[in-house]
Every structure is written in structure tokens, then in C-alpha cells.
Design a protein around this motif. Sequence first.
Motif, PDB file in Angstrom:
ATOM      1  N   UNK A  96      22.985  82.818 -16.772  1.00  0.00           N
ATOM      2  CA  UNK A  96      23.499  82.668 -18.133  1.00  0.00           C
ATOM      3  C   UNK A  96      23.151  83.843 -19.042  1.00  0.00           C
ATOM      4  N   UNK A  97      22.344  84.785 -18.561  1.00  0.00           N
ATOM      5  CA  UNK A  97      22.041  85.992 -19.333  1.00  0.00           C
ATOM      6  C   UNK A  97      23.143  87.039 -19.219  1.00  0.00           C
ATOM      7  N   UNK A  98      24.141  86.780 -18.364  1.00  0.00           N
ATOM      8  CA  UNK A  98      25.170  87.779 -18.081  1.00  0.00           C
ATOM      9  C   UNK A  98      26.502  87.377 -18.713  1.00  0.00           C
ATOM     10  N   UNK A  99      27.353  88.383 -18.886  1.00  0.00           N
ATOM     11  CA  UNK A  99      28.685  88.138 -19.420  1.00  0.00           C
ATOM     12  C   UNK A  99      29.661  89.125 -18.792  1.00  0.00           C
ATOM     13  N   UNK A 100      30.946  88.780 -18.863  1.00  0.00           N
ATOM     14  CA  UNK A 100      32.002  89.690 -18.442  1.00  0.00           C
ATOM     15  C   UNK A 100      32.502  90.442 -19.663  1.00  0.00           C
ATOM     16  N   UNK A 101      32.585  91.752 -19.529  1.00  0.00           N
ATOM     17  CA  UNK A 101      33.075  92.604 -20.605  1.00  0.00           C
ATOM     18  C   UNK A 101      34.423  93.194 -20.193  1.00  0.00           C
ATOM     19  N   UNK A 102      35.472  92.864 -20.945  1.00  0.00           N
ATOM     20  CA  UNK A 102      36.815  93.378 -20.686  1.00  0.00           C
ATOM     21  C   UNK A 102      37.009  94.671 -21.483  1.00  0.00           C
ATOM     22  N   UNK A 103      37.766  95.617 -20.933  1.00  0.00           N
ATOM     23  CA  UNK A 103      37.906  96.886 -21.644  1.00  0.00           C
ATOM     24  C   UNK A 103      38.958  96.825 -22.759  1.00  0.00           C
ATOM     25  N   UNK A 104      39.620  95.676 -22.907  1.00  0.00           N
ATOM     26  CA  UNK A 104      40.522  95.457 -24.034  1.00  0.00           C
ATOM     27  C   UNK A 104      40.301  94.044 -24.575  1.00  0.00           C
ATOM     28  N   UNK A 105      40.597  93.867 -25.843  1.00  0.00           N
ATOM     29  CA  UNK A 105      40.539  92.519 -26.408  1.00  0.00           C
ATOM     30  C   UNK A 105      41.663  91.684 -25.811  1.00  0.00           C
ATOM     31  N   UNK A 106      41.347  90.450 -25.465  1.00  0.00           N
ATOM     32  CA  UNK A 106      42.293  89.595 -24.756  1.00  0.00           C
ATOM     33  C   UNK A 106      42.686  88.381 -25.598  1.00  0.00           C
ATOM     34  N   UNK A 107      43.958  88.058 -25.524  1.00  0.00           N
ATOM     35  CA  UNK A 107      44.491  86.780 -26.002  1.00  0.00           C
ATOM     36  C   UNK A 107      45.362  86.245 -24.870  1.00  0.00           C
ATOM     37  N   UNK A 108      44.756  85.470 -24.011  1.00  0.00           N
ATOM     38  CA  UNK A 108      45.472  85.069 -22.810  1.00  0.00           C
ATOM     39  C   UNK A 108      45.018  83.696 -22.336  1.00  0.00           C
ATOM     40  N   UNK A 109      45.901  83.041 -21.619  1.00  0.00           N
ATOM     41  CA  UNK A 109      45.608  81.723 -21.053  1.00  0.00           C
ATOM     42  C   UNK A 109      45.124  81.870 -19.620  1.00  0.00           C
ATOM     43  N   UNK A 110      44.499  80.822 -19.131  1.00  0.00           N
ATOM     44  CA  UNK A 110      44.191  80.700 -17.708  1.00  0.00           C
ATOM     45  C   UNK A 110      45.139  79.688 -17.106  1.00  0.00           C
ATOM     46  N   UNK A 111      45.377  79.817 -15.797  1.00  0.00           N
ATOM     47  CA  UNK A 111      46.236  78.875 -15.076  1.00  0.00           C
ATOM     48  C   UNK A 111      45.362  78.035 -14.154  1.00  0.00           C
ATOM     49  N   UNK A 112      45.132  76.771 -14.504  1.00  0.00           N
ATOM     50  CA  UNK A 112      44.238  75.925 -13.702  1.00  0.00           C
ATOM     51  C   UNK A 112      44.799  75.672 -12.298  1.00  0.00           C
ATOM     52  N   UNK A 159      51.251  74.277 -16.336  1.00  0.00           N
ATOM     53  CA  UNK A 159      50.936  74.503 -17.745  1.00  0.00           C
ATOM     54  C   UNK A 159      49.622  75.269 -17.891  1.00  0.00           C
ATOM     55  N   UNK A 160      49.665  76.449 -18.531  1.00  0.00           N
ATOM     56  CA  UNK A 160      48.440  77.210 -18.757  1.00  0.00           C
ATOM     57  C   UNK A 160      47.581  76.577 -19.844  1.00  0.00           C
ATOM     58  N   UNK A 161      46.314  76.957 -19.852  1.00  0.00           N
ATOM     59  CA  UNK A 161      45.372  76.487 -20.872  1.00  0.00           C
ATOM     60  C   UNK A 161      44.909  77.669 -21.709  1.00  0.00           C
ATOM     61  N   UNK A 162      44.862  77.500 -23.024  1.00  0.00           N
ATOM     62  CA  UNK A 162      44.330  78.547 -23.892  1.00  0.00           C
ATOM     63  C   UNK A 162      42.901  78.849 -23.469  1.00  0.00           C
ATOM     64  N   UNK A 163      42.575  80.137 -23.356  1.00  0.00           N
ATOM     65  CA  UNK A 163      41.239  80.463 -22.841  1.00  0.00           C
ATOM     66  C   UNK A 163      40.594  81.608 -23.615  1.00  0.00           C
ATOM     67  N   UNK A 164      41.021  82.836 -23.419  1.00  0.00           N
ATOM     68  CA  UNK A 164      40.439  83.967 -24.128  1.00  0.00           C
ATOM     69  C   UNK A 164      41.222  84.211 -25.407  1.00  0.00           C
ATOM     70  N   UNK A 165      40.547  84.176 -26.555  1.00  0.00           N
ATOM     71  CA  UNK A 165      41.207  84.331 -27.848  1.00  0.00           C
ATOM     72  C   UNK A 165      40.548  85.445 -28.645  1.00  0.00           C
ATOM     73  N   UNK A 166      41.256  86.571 -28.727  1.00  0.00           N
ATOM     74  CA  UNK A 166      40.816  87.725 -29.509  1.00  0.00           C
ATOM     75  C   UNK A 166      39.365  88.098 -29.208  1.00  0.00           C
ATOM     76  N   UNK A 167      39.073  88.257 -27.934  1.00  0.00           N
ATOM     77  CA  UNK A 167      37.715  88.597 -27.508  1.00  0.00           C
ATOM     78  C   UNK A 167      37.772  89.540 -26.313  1.00  0.00           C
ATOM     79  N   UNK A 168      36.726  90.306 -26.145  1.00  0.00           N
ATOM     80  CA  UNK A 168      36.599  91.133 -24.943  1.00  0.00           C
ATOM     81  C   UNK A 168      35.362  90.747 -24.134  1.00  0.00           C
ATOM     82  N   UNK A 169      34.813  89.567 -24.411  1.00  0.00           N
ATOM     83  CA  UNK A 169      33.642  89.100 -23.675  1.00  0.00           C
ATOM     84  C   UNK A 169      33.801  87.645 -23.238  1.00  0.00           C
ATOM     85  N   UNK A 170      33.268  87.357 -22.052  1.00  0.00           N
ATOM     86  CA  UNK A 170      33.227  85.991 -21.547  1.00  0.00           C
ATOM     87  C   UNK A 170      31.817  85.702 -21.063  1.00  0.00           C
ATOM     88  N   UNK A 171      31.024  84.919 -21.827  1.00  0.00           N
ATOM     89  CA  UNK A 171      29.680  84.550 -21.371  1.00  0.00           C
ATOM     90  C   UNK A 171      29.760  83.762 -20.068  1.00  0.00           C
TER      91      UNK A 171
END
Length: 289
Positions: free
Chosen positions: A156-172, A182-194
Motif C-alpha cells: 500500500x506504500x506504492x502507486x501507479x504513475x501515468x505519464x498523462x492525466x487520465x479520464x477513463x473507465x475500466x471494463x470489468x 458496460x464500463x465503470x467510471x474509474x480514473x478521473x482527472x488523475x495521473x496516479x492510482x494508489x
Amino acid sequence: MYKLENEILSISIATKGAEIQSIYNKNTHLDYLWDGNPSFWSKRSPILFPIVGGLKNNEYSFNHHTYQLSRHGFARDKEFTVIRQSADSISFSLQNDEETLLKYPFHFELVITYTLQESKIDIAYSVTNNGSNKMWFSIGAHPAFKVPLVEGTRFENYFLSFNRFENTARYPLNKEGLLKEDPEIFLQNTNELPLEKSLFYDDALVFKTLESTSISIESEKTPHGVTIEFKGFPFMGIWSAKDADFVCVEPWHGIADSENTSGKLERKEGILSLDAHKTFNANWSISLF
């Protein structure tokens, strides 16, 4: 087992699946690759070919025939042959045989080339259609990196860093490993995923519309991590086995079947076509810090 080495890196690669087995950085004294603990997942960095993900009922149809093919295809379980080797590069080849033709009716050569460039590993894919008709295929990567990477840190000390800000859904994915419609809203105006282990309790995070061309695994508690660059790959999977200490960052040319797939190979989402005697090339890279 084959080894490539330069002043910074030492990597080992098995002939089975042409799969990397270790990635050691001499400067940081760290091995960045998952160790393949079979209690969680015995693979380390398999190559996905000639499909990525699962097929509905593990089958597809082509030219009025039905073929059985398991998730991610057969390349990861086949013995490759070394066809070229130099001080900083090695190439592995897989060609069709009687066994593959029963599952996949195409004549092909798949060449995987690993090249060391200081603290970077370039991985090149080359697919040649050796048949006389059009060939359909997918190809993708599935490398698993240690998280936590450094002693004294937690997942939990780590995160994913994207090289661009993302506004994208994931497909379960459903329980059969098929994409839901149906996709799910996931990354919203962020470049990090804890990172949290619960992220992967329902299988992989699958993306179709990422803007980024690289993803890094980082932590504020250590200067060390890894960057995966994947320009030109249209799909991305991020996955870990339940409660395991690794994360896979997976660039894909191809994707799992959807729940409502027709099952026809040439209509499969993300499938690539290759004319007779033509070659498809793609590459991605791993940089260690």
C-alpha cells in the motif's frame, strides 16, 4: 536458461515461453521481477499469443471450423529456439507445428528480442505470416513486478504513475474472464492510482482508452521503481493475484472476448490481421530506477 548482462543490468530468460525469469539491477542491488511463487502465480512475464485474455467457452470459429484455445494462447507454454545472440541482445523464435495447427490454423513465426540499453530493457515482438492467406492474431505482455520492491515497505506504500492525466473507465470482467459490456467510471482527472490489494479481488483492471504511453510503479518511501513504456499498444491490463506481492502492467494488442461476442475470430475486438508473407512489429520497454 540464457543470461544478458551489461554494466547495470543482469537478466535471465528461459526458452520455455521466451519468458524473463529475473531482472537484477547491479546499482540498486534489487531484483525487480516477481519470483513466480506458485502459491499465488507461477508465471513471471509470459508472452500472450495468439490471443490476449479469454475466449467465450474457450473457443472461436474460423472458416466454418471451431477451435479450442485457452486463455492467453499457447506461446507461454511452448519451447522457443534462440536464433540470434550478441553481447546485449538475444532473439527467440517460435514457429507453428502440428500441435499449434490443431488450435490455430495459421503458419507463423513469432520472434521475441530482448535488448539491454543501460538500465532499460527493450522487448520487441515480430510476427510473420508464413501462410498464403490472411492471418488473425493478438499479442501482449504480462510482466509481474515485485510490490513491495524494497524491504521495510508495504504494498500500500506504492502507486501507479501515468505519464498523462487520465479520464477513463475500466471494463470489468465477469467470473468467466469475459468483458462486461458496460464500463465503470474509474480514473478521473488523475495521473496516479494508489495500490491496494483489494483493487484486484475482481480480476484485472482493463482499459481501452488510456492516453498515457508509460506507467511507473513508485513509492514515496523509496527512490526505486520501474517504468513500463508501451507506445502504440491500444489496450492495457493491470492485475495481481489475490493478496500477492506483485503488480502486472500489461500492454496489449488484443483483449478478452466480451460477454456478447460472436465467436468469429476475424470479428474479435482488437484482433490484428496480417497479409501473407508480411510482418507485424511492436515493442515496449522496462526501465529500472
